[in-house]
Design a protein around this motif. Structure first.
Motif, mmCIF file in Angstrom:
data_model
loop_
_atom_site.group_PDB
_atom_site.id
_atom_site.type_symbol
_atom_site.label_atom_id
_atom_site.label_comp_id
_atom_site.label_asym_id
_atom_site.label_seq_id
_atom_site.Cartn_x
_atom_site.Cartn_y
_atom_site.Cartn_z
ATOM 1 N N UNK A 199 -40.019 -20.800 -3.922
ATOM 2 C CA UNK A 199 -39.009 -21.862 -4.016
ATOM 3 C C UNK A 199 -37.629 -21.285 -4.278
ATOM 4 N N UNK A 200 -37.543 -20.280 -5.134
ATOM 5 C CA UNK A 200 -36.255 -19.648 -5.420
ATOM 6 C C UNK A 200 -35.729 -18.912 -4.193
ATOM 7 N N UNK A 243 -27.368 -16.948 -15.954
ATOM 8 C CA UNK A 243 -28.744 -17.082 -16.426
ATOM 9 C C UNK A 243 -28.972 -18.533 -16.826
ATOM 10 N N UNK A 244 -30.223 -18.929 -16.866
ATOM 11 C CA UNK A 244 -30.552 -20.316 -17.209
ATOM 12 C C UNK A 244 -31.803 -20.363 -18.074
ATOM 13 N N UNK A 275 -30.838 -21.817 -7.023
ATOM 14 C CA UNK A 275 -31.880 -20.831 -7.305
ATOM 15 C C UNK A 275 -32.422 -21.018 -8.719
ATOM 16 N N UNK A 276 -31.531 -21.172 -9.683
ATOM 17 C CA UNK A 276 -31.959 -21.342 -11.076
ATOM 18 C C UNK A 276 -32.750 -22.631 -11.264
ATOM 19 N N UNK A 277 -32.333 -23.683 -10.609
ATOM 20 C CA UNK A 277 -33.080 -24.949 -10.696
ATOM 21 C C UNK A 277 -34.495 -24.778 -10.149
ATOM 22 N N UNK A 278 -34.628 -24.056 -9.038
ATOM 23 C CA UNK A 278 -35.952 -23.850 -8.440
ATOM 24 C C UNK A 278 -36.867 -23.113 -9.389
ATOM 25 N N UNK A 308 -34.381 -17.076 -16.048
ATOM 26 C CA UNK A 308 -33.924 -16.531 -14.768
ATOM 27 C C UNK A 308 -32.509 -16.007 -14.926
ATOM 28 N N UNK A 309 -32.245 -14.885 -14.265
ATOM 29 C CA UNK A 309 -30.895 -14.335 -14.151
ATOM 30 C C UNK A 309 -30.610 -14.132 -12.669
#
Length: 487
Positions: free
Chosen positions: A141-142, A438-439, A478-481, A449-450
């Motif tokens: 997904x990312x 990052x998240x 990307x971070x949401x995925x 995630x970074x």
């Protein structure tokens, strides 16, 4: 008569010995020369006589093999080839292998002795093992979010799991279909010529094999150096920085894109990306300390592999003060891959430790028996844990109220840093738009995630190009995925 029989027998024995010696010479001493001869097609026929093992993402093969019925029987196939090309590379019957297809070649083609319980028996019987399986760390997904986020623009995305170094996404655009190079016919030759002559360089892995000036995203490194070396101790204290700032030993003045940078605090300068503050800060830290900090983050490391080789990100070790000032804001000769800048933000998210990035979770036989497995490994400490915590605070400010608001995610804490990097003769090139961040989900204990994003050709007016406007939305996707997949 007996004398002649003895002579004949001796001659026959001598001829037999000569024959055996010649056979030994050919089969043992000269074996490698014959094996390596371009006229010897047996190795190629054997290599492509069975299906190649698969490379998988999230448990699903993204490669396969097609039975052509020809002498080189099995050709490589790819599912979503352009999406995963920077991960898989290609396996061509004519042009060889790249990336994971290359580094894991012996496992994928079945020649790795570790695939067999009795390697010596296989050597004697010439039995061939079935190709093994390469299980990647990629989050499907990312990967797709990064690819679709970049769209038709040239650029790259690298995303990591900060605490482990697992590579979650590795995307480069424009891309290509590795399947076009798999076979050995004229179509393959035409595809090779077309791809290599394309000015957009679709076969270039921009995420791991291309370096860029990192622009203001490098201010994370400069901030770490300043805090670790005690040059600054208070995030909210005025920094005594003039605006504009005259580069030491020159008559050239450095300006800012925003107001309020004169004597600004580190917090304000980081949130709004004041060039003058960080240029002076790099000079105050000094070349030695700046070089040591950059090296601790991974710059000037020519040995990084994931497992294929990554281009070396560089920070010059021999500069005057004016050059150091520019280098401290990610310009002059400072260069970084997107993967390196993902490592920078991952170090912040991971309390200051840089984890070895890796792309292969494990390798296995066709039946599923694990051949080798990979786990987290700390490369080095980039900064003190207290410095990492303060940088996380500064990066949160960027997303909550500064230049990176378009990376904000509901129900999550996000930190980031934007950058717009000048390049070309007289800075004539279209600026590169950067975002690193990052998240961490509100339900998680640590950042999950970074990510680093670079956009080479943002499709807006030159003066409107920005990391916050062009790269941050891609990073957000990307971070949401990743956060969604983590639950």
């Amino acid at each position: 008569m007996t004398k002649y029989i003895r002579r004949a027998a001796a001659l026959c024995a001598l001829l037999l010995i000569a024959l055996l010696a010649n056979a030994a010479r050919i089969q043992v001493i000269q074996a490698k020369r014959y094996d390596d001869s371009s006229a010897n097609r047996r190795p190629a026929i054997a290599r492509w006589s069975q299906p190649r093992g698969n490379i998988t993402v999230d448990g699903r093969p993204v490669t396969g093999s097609n039975d052509t019925g020809e002498q080189l029987r099995y050709e490589r196939t790819y599912t979503d080839g352009p999406l995963y090309a920077p991960v898989t590379g290609f396996a061509s019957q004519v042009y060889g292998t790249t990336f994971l297809e290359h580094t894991e070649d012996s496992l994928l083609d079945g020649s790795d002795p570790l695939l067999s319980f009795l390697p010596l028996w296989n050597d004697l019987t010439r039995d061939q093992n079935a190709g093994g399986e390469v299980v990647t760390t990629i989050d499907a997904a990312a990967q797709r979010a990064a690819y679709e986020g970049l769209g038709a623009r040239r650029g790259a995305v690298a995303a990591l799991e900060p605490g482990t170094g697992r590579i979650l996404a590795l995307v480069s655009t424009p891309s290509y279909d590795p399947g076009e190079l798999s076979g050995n016919g004229r179509a393959v030759e035409r595809a090779w010529a077309r791809l290599n002559s394309d000015a957009a360089r679709p076969m270039l892995n921009r995420a791991a094999r291309q370096t860029y000036p990192p622009g203001s995203t490098f201010k994370v490194v400069t901030t770490a150096a300043a805090l670790d070396n005690g040059v600054l101790t208070d995030l909210d204290k005025p920094t005594r920085s003039p605006a504009p700032y005259r580069l030491p030993g020159t008559t050239t003045s450095l300006a800012n894109e925003v107001e309020g940078c004169a004597d600004a605090s580190l917090r304000y300068a980081f949130t709004w990306s004041c060039n003058t503050v960080f240029a002076k800060l790099g000079v105050d830290v000094g070349l030695g300390a700046m070089t040591n900090t950059a090296r601790a983050f991974g710059f000037n490391d020519s040995g990084l592999r994931i497992p294929y080789a990554v281009a070396t990100s560089s920070f010059d070790t021999d500069m005057d003060k004016a050059q150091l000032a520019l280098s401290s804001i990610g310009q002059y000769d400072t260069r970084a891959t997107p993967l390196q800048m993902a490592l920078v933000t991952a170090a912040v998210a991971n309390g200051g430790s840089v984890q070895q990035p890796y792309l292969v979770e494990r390798t296995a036989t066709k039946a599923g028996r694990t051949v080798a497995a990979r786990g987290p490994r700390t490369l080095r400490r980039a900064m003190n844990p207290a410095t990492a915590m303060r940088l996380r605070e500064l990066m949160r400010d960027v997303v909550e109220k500064g230049t990176g608001t378009r990376a904000a995610i509901p129900d999550a804490t996000v930190g980031g840093k934007t950058g717009t990097a000048q390049h070309g003769i007289g800075n004539s090139g279209i600026p590169y738009a950067w975002f690193i961040g990052w998240a961490q989900s509100d339900r998680a204990m640590e950042p999950q995630v970074a990510v680093a994003v670079v956009v080479e050709n943002a499709d807006v007016k030159r003066g409107d190009i920005s990391g916050g406007g062009d790269a941050a939305p891609v990073a957000k996707g990307v971070m949401e995925a990743v956060l969604k997949a983590a639950g």
